[in-house]
Write a protein that holds these residues in place. Sequence first.
Motif, short mmCIF file in Angstrom:
data_model
loop_
_atom_site.label_atom_id
_atom_site.label_comp_id
_atom_site.label_asym_id
_atom_site.label_seq_id
_atom_site.Cartn_x
_atom_site.Cartn_y
_atom_site.Cartn_z
N SER A 17 -70.80 -27.18 85.46
CA SER A 17 -70.99 -28.29 84.52
C SER A 17 -70.69 -27.85 83.10
O SER A 17 -70.84 -26.67 82.76
N LEU A 18 -70.29 -28.82 82.29
CA LEU A 18 -70.13 -28.64 80.86
C LEU A 18 -70.54 -29.93 80.18
O LEU A 18 -70.42 -31.01 80.76
N ARG A 67 -69.23 -38.27 88.59
CA ARG A 67 -69.34 -36.86 88.18
C ARG A 67 -69.53 -36.72 86.67
O ARG A 67 -70.19 -35.78 86.22
N PHE A 68 -68.94 -37.61 85.90
CA PHE A 68 -69.03 -37.55 84.44
C PHE A 68 -69.92 -38.68 83.93
O PHE A 68 -69.95 -39.77 84.50
N THR A 69 -70.60 -38.40 82.82
CA THR A 69 -71.44 -39.42 82.19
C THR A 69 -71.20 -39.41 80.68
O THR A 69 -71.33 -38.36 80.04
N LEU A 81 -70.10 -36.14 76.57
CA LEU A 81 -69.53 -36.31 77.90
C LEU A 81 -70.13 -35.21 78.78
O LEU A 81 -69.78 -34.03 78.62
N GLN A 82 -71.04 -35.59 79.64
CA GLN A 82 -71.62 -34.65 80.60
C GLN A 82 -70.71 -34.60 81.80
O GLN A 82 -70.44 -35.62 82.43
N MET A 83 -70.24 -33.41 82.12
CA MET A 83 -69.29 -33.24 83.22
C MET A 83 -69.92 -32.35 84.27
O MET A 83 -70.20 -31.17 84.02
N ASP A 84 -70.16 -32.90 85.44
CA ASP A 84 -70.75 -32.17 86.56
C ASP A 84 -69.76 -32.10 87.71
O ASP A 84 -68.78 -32.84 87.76
N GLU A 89 -58.73 -29.63 88.89
CA GLU A 89 -57.88 -30.69 88.35
C GLU A 89 -58.46 -31.34 87.10
O GLU A 89 -57.81 -32.17 86.46
N ASP A 90 -59.68 -30.99 86.74
CA ASP A 90 -60.27 -31.47 85.49
C ASP A 90 -59.81 -30.62 84.30
O ASP A 90 -60.12 -30.95 83.14
N THR A 91 -59.12 -29.54 84.57
CA THR A 91 -58.63 -28.67 83.50
C THR A 91 -57.69 -29.42 82.57
O THR A 91 -56.71 -30.03 83.02
#
Length: 126
Positions: A17-18, A67-69, A81-84, A89-91
């Motif tokens: 997550s980031l 996955r993202f919020t 942007l919370q990314m879980d 491919e999200d790179t």
Amino acid sequence: QVQLVESGGGSVQAGGSLRLSCAASAYTGSIYYMGWFRQAPGKEREGVAAVYPGIRSTYYADSVKGRFTISQDNAKNTLYLQMDSLKPEDTAMYYCAANSRPAYGTWYRASAYNYWGQGTQVTVSS
């Protein structure tokens, strides 16, 4: 003028997550919506998520839904942007954007925004 400064990018393994942050300078006009975009090398910039504060609505690309919020802290003038469950491919380089023009366009189109940050890199390794 609105200045947008992103932070929070980095390198993470798949499944990690980031949380990205976008600090917005004080603005006396209206911001109708804000969004996050991403652009991978050799690909077009794509809309990831957007928030319309006035109607309390959020929108997501199908590729990140669940996955993202996206969220806002109005007191801090900050967009998140919370990314879980990140995937390779999200790179991409992730950009924060804002629109101050009423009824201007569709949230996932870059042309719908008139202010942009410089971007923050997200790299997801497998």
